[in-house]
Design a protein around this motif. Sequence first.
Motif, PDB file in Angstrom:
ATOM      1  N   ILE A 189     -17.421  14.563 -20.859  1.00 10.95           N
ATOM      2  CA  ILE A 189     -16.958  16.268 -21.596  1.00 10.95           C
ATOM      3  C   ILE A 189     -18.888  16.091 -20.781  1.00 10.95           C
ATOM      4  O   ILE A 189     -18.523  17.079 -19.775  1.00 10.95           O
ATOM      5  CB  ILE A 189     -17.433  15.872 -22.858  1.00 10.95           C
ATOM      6  CG1 ILE A 189     -16.177  15.713 -23.558  1.00 10.95           C
ATOM      7  CG2 ILE A 189     -18.410  16.971 -23.485  1.00 10.95           C
ATOM      8  CD1 ILE A 189     -15.762  16.379 -24.849  1.00 10.95           C
ATOM      9  N   VAL A 190     -19.714  15.090 -21.073  1.00 11.31           N
ATOM     10  CA  VAL A 190     -21.115  15.430 -20.272  1.00 11.31           C
ATOM     11  C   VAL A 190     -20.568  15.281 -18.654  1.00 11.31           C
ATOM     12  O   VAL A 190     -21.452  16.753 -18.222  1.00 11.31           O
ATOM     13  CB  VAL A 190     -21.459  13.869 -21.016  1.00 11.31           C
ATOM     14  CG1 VAL A 190     -23.455  13.951 -19.810  1.00 11.31           C
ATOM     15  CG2 VAL A 190     -21.773  14.166 -22.130  1.00 11.31           C
ATOM     16  N   TRP A 191     -19.963  14.263 -18.455  1.00 10.23           N
ATOM     17  CA  TRP A 191     -19.779  14.467 -16.627  1.00 10.23           C
ATOM     18  C   TRP A 191     -19.234  16.325 -15.982  1.00 10.23           C
ATOM     19  O   TRP A 191     -19.960  16.892 -15.175  1.00 10.23           O
ATOM     20  CB  TRP A 191     -18.938  13.751 -15.974  1.00 10.23           C
ATOM     21  CG  TRP A 191     -19.074  13.912 -14.907  1.00 10.23           C
ATOM     22  CD1 TRP A 191     -19.886  13.179 -13.962  1.00 10.23           C
ATOM     23  CD2 TRP A 191     -17.463  14.167 -14.019  1.00 10.23           C
ATOM     24  NE1 TRP A 191     -18.810  13.421 -12.387  1.00 10.23           N
ATOM     25  CE2 TRP A 191     -18.133  13.916 -12.792  1.00 10.23           C
ATOM     26  CE3 TRP A 191     -16.243  15.104 -14.116  1.00 10.23           C
ATOM     27  CZ2 TRP A 191     -17.253  14.756 -11.798  1.00 10.23           C
ATOM     28  CZ3 TRP A 191     -15.570  15.565 -13.865  1.00 10.23           C
ATOM     29  CH2 TRP A 191     -16.006  14.945 -12.360  1.00 10.23           C
ATOM     30  N   GLN A 192     -18.309  16.519 -17.186  1.00 13.44           N
ATOM     31  CA  GLN A 192     -17.710  17.446 -16.261  1.00 13.44           C
ATOM     32  C   GLN A 192     -18.995  18.910 -16.648  1.00 13.44           C
ATOM     33  O   GLN A 192     -18.428  19.612 -16.451  1.00 13.44           O
ATOM     34  CB  GLN A 192     -16.559  18.158 -17.787  1.00 13.44           C
ATOM     35  CG  GLN A 192     -15.621  19.157 -17.313  1.00 13.44           C
ATOM     36  CD  GLN A 192     -15.145  19.068 -16.277  1.00 13.44           C
ATOM     37  OE1 GLN A 192     -14.506  17.771 -15.622  1.00 13.44           O
ATOM     38  NE2 GLN A 192     -14.879  19.983 -14.896  1.00 13.44           N
ATOM     39  N   LYS A 193     -19.185  19.295 -18.373  1.00  7.43           N
ATOM     40  CA  LYS A 193     -20.223  19.438 -18.188  1.00  7.43           C
ATOM     41  C   LYS A 193     -21.817  19.835 -16.571  1.00  7.43           C
ATOM     42  O   LYS A 193     -22.070  20.753 -16.727  1.00  7.43           O
ATOM     43  CB  LYS A 193     -21.023  19.920 -19.588  1.00  7.43           C
ATOM     44  CG  LYS A 193     -20.683  20.053 -20.470  1.00  7.43           C
ATOM     45  CD  LYS A 193     -21.336  20.339 -21.609  1.00  7.43           C
ATOM     46  CE  LYS A 193     -21.266  21.585 -22.327  1.00  7.43           C
ATOM     47  NZ  LYS A 193     -22.773  20.673 -23.895  1.00  7.43           N
ATOM     48  N   ILE A 219     -16.929  18.404 -10.341  1.00  5.17           N
ATOM     49  CA  ILE A 219     -16.031  17.827  -9.638  1.00  5.17           C
ATOM     50  C   ILE A 219     -16.235  16.709  -8.831  1.00  5.17           C
ATOM     51  O   ILE A 219     -17.765  16.353  -8.710  1.00  5.17           O
ATOM     52  CB  ILE A 219     -16.386  18.676  -8.147  1.00  5.17           C
ATOM     53  CG1 ILE A 219     -17.754  18.832  -7.652  1.00  5.17           C
ATOM     54  CG2 ILE A 219     -15.710  20.543  -8.480  1.00  5.17           C
ATOM     55  CD1 ILE A 219     -17.906  19.627  -6.272  1.00  5.17           C
ATOM     56  N   ALA A 220     -15.044  15.733  -8.614  1.00  3.28           N
ATOM     57  CA  ALA A 220     -15.786  14.925  -7.729  1.00  3.28           C
ATOM     58  C   ALA A 220     -17.195  14.793  -6.921  1.00  3.28           C
ATOM     59  O   ALA A 220     -17.018  16.123  -6.294  1.00  3.28           O
ATOM     60  CB  ALA A 220     -14.828  14.377  -7.109  1.00  3.28           C
ATOM     61  N   PRO A 221     -17.549  13.639  -6.597  1.00  3.50           N
ATOM     62  CA  PRO A 221     -18.465  13.742  -5.997  1.00  3.50           C
ATOM     63  C   PRO A 221     -17.948  13.096  -4.373  1.00  3.50           C
ATOM     64  O   PRO A 221     -16.911  12.123  -4.061  1.00  3.50           O
ATOM     65  CB  PRO A 221     -19.509  11.961  -5.514  1.00  3.50           C
ATOM     66  CG  PRO A 221     -18.510  11.188  -7.176  1.00  3.50           C
ATOM     67  CD  PRO A 221     -17.810  12.598  -7.511  1.00  3.50           C
ATOM     68  N   THR A 262     -23.868  10.271  -1.216  1.00  6.91           N
ATOM     69  CA  THR A 262     -25.287  10.700  -1.827  1.00  6.91           C
ATOM     70  C   THR A 262     -25.037  11.429  -3.730  1.00  6.91           C
ATOM     71  O   THR A 262     -25.941  11.242  -4.829  1.00  6.91           O
ATOM     72  CB  THR A 262     -26.420  11.570  -1.132  1.00  6.91           C
ATOM     73  OG1 THR A 262     -26.403  10.440   0.182  1.00  6.91           O
ATOM     74  CG2 THR A 262     -27.403  11.971  -1.880  1.00  6.91           C
ATOM     75  N   GLU A 263     -23.994  12.269  -3.313  1.00  3.41           N
ATOM     76  CA  GLU A 263     -23.634  12.234  -4.744  1.00  3.41           C
ATOM     77  C   GLU A 263     -22.925  11.699  -6.005  1.00  3.41           C
ATOM     78  O   GLU A 263     -23.592  12.454  -6.999  1.00  3.41           O
ATOM     79  CB  GLU A 263     -22.742  13.837  -4.130  1.00  3.41           C
ATOM     80  CG  GLU A 263     -22.587  15.245  -3.513  1.00  3.41           C
ATOM     81  CD  GLU A 263     -21.347  16.147  -4.078  1.00  3.41           C
ATOM     82  OE1 GLU A 263     -20.725  16.196  -4.149  1.00  3.41           O
ATOM     83  OE2 GLU A 263     -22.317  16.868  -2.774  1.00  3.41           O
ATOM     84  N   ARG A 264     -22.197  10.980  -5.503  1.00  2.00           N
ATOM     85  CA  ARG A 264     -21.749   9.994  -6.935  1.00  2.00           C
ATOM     86  C   ARG A 264     -23.019   9.127  -7.134  1.00  2.00           C
ATOM     87  O   ARG A 264     -23.225   9.039  -8.511  1.00  2.00           O
ATOM     88  CB  ARG A 264     -20.607   8.564  -5.973  1.00  2.00           C
ATOM     89  CG  ARG A 264     -20.213   7.122  -6.692  1.00  2.00           C
ATOM     90  CD  ARG A 264     -19.397   6.585  -5.970  1.00  2.00           C
ATOM     91  NE  ARG A 264     -18.433   5.787  -6.581  1.00  2.00           N
ATOM     92  CZ  ARG A 264     -17.780   6.290  -7.716  1.00  2.00           C
ATOM     93  NH1 ARG A 264     -16.663   7.155  -7.456  1.00  2.00           N
ATOM     94  NH2 ARG A 264     -17.541   5.085  -8.215  1.00  2.00           N
ATOM     95  N   ALA A 265     -24.417   8.920  -6.305  1.00  6.45           N
ATOM     96  CA  ALA A 265     -25.082   7.851  -6.834  1.00  6.45           C
ATOM     97  C   ALA A 265     -26.339   8.904  -7.510  1.00  6.45           C
ATOM     98  O   ALA A 265     -26.144   8.133  -8.789  1.00  6.45           O
ATOM     99  CB  ALA A 265     -26.294   7.525  -5.655  1.00  6.45           C
ATOM    100  N   GLN A 277     -11.989  10.679 -11.779  1.00  7.74           N
ATOM    101  CA  GLN A 277     -11.494  11.910 -11.213  1.00  7.74           C
ATOM    102  C   GLN A 277     -11.818  12.128  -9.885  1.00  7.74           C
ATOM    103  O   GLN A 277     -10.709  12.920  -8.606  1.00  7.74           O
ATOM    104  CB  GLN A 277     -13.416  12.585 -11.279  1.00  7.74           C
ATOM    105  CG  GLN A 277     -13.868  12.672 -12.847  1.00  7.74           C
ATOM    106  CD  GLN A 277     -13.278  14.208 -13.323  1.00  7.74           C
ATOM    107  OE1 GLN A 277     -12.310  14.432 -13.140  1.00  7.74           O
ATOM    108  NE2 GLN A 277     -12.733  12.428 -14.783  1.00  7.74           N
ATOM    109  N   ASN A 278     -11.407  11.035  -8.797  1.00 11.59           N
ATOM    110  CA  ASN A 278     -11.241  10.448  -7.816  1.00 11.59           C
ATOM    111  C   ASN A 278      -9.923  10.593  -7.493  1.00 11.59           C
ATOM    112  O   ASN A 278      -9.172  10.512  -6.605  1.00 11.59           O
ATOM    113  CB  ASN A 278     -12.088   9.680  -7.047  1.00 11.59           C
ATOM    114  CG  ASN A 278     -13.089   9.341  -6.832  1.00 11.59           C
ATOM    115  OD1 ASN A 278     -14.100  10.532  -7.095  1.00 11.59           O
ATOM    116  ND2 ASN A 278     -13.879   8.582  -7.246  1.00 11.59           N
TER     117      ASN A 278
END
Length: 147
Positions: A105-109, A113-115, A119-122, A145-146
């Motif tokens: 939920i926290v990630w979604q908010k 979208i998947a990294p 760099t985005e993943r980190a 998500q991937n």
Amino acid sequence: MSSGPNLKDRALGYLARREYSRLELEKKLIPYALTAEELSLMLDSLERCGFLSAKRMVEQVVHIRRNRFGSRRIIYELQQKGIDEELILAVLPRLNKTELKVARIVWQKKFGIAPANATERAKQIRFLIGRGFATEIIMQVLDSQNE
């Protein structure tokens, strides 16, 4: 000459606004106490009467923080408030049970979208670590998500 509310009235005023741990309340009241013994006796009295409760404090922190933070962050906060290790260990299974759901939920908010690259993943990993989620949980969230 009136010097304001007495020590017990001050304590009850603080507790009327929100729950405090014994350590927090002690820090707030120490400038107003004549002696450390007076403060300690008054805090003992509040605990006996049920006005000051570590168990209620734990429940309040968990309730307020659960939807935004991981169990590591909540546990750290409880430790900083001087909560007994027994009470923290008692609430830990309940926190761990919902950890993955809350992390998603926290990630979604925040991201939604998947990294797209490393760099985005980190960046997403650092964010979730900062929120107190375990590395294993973070990897489950990002890997799901991937797919």
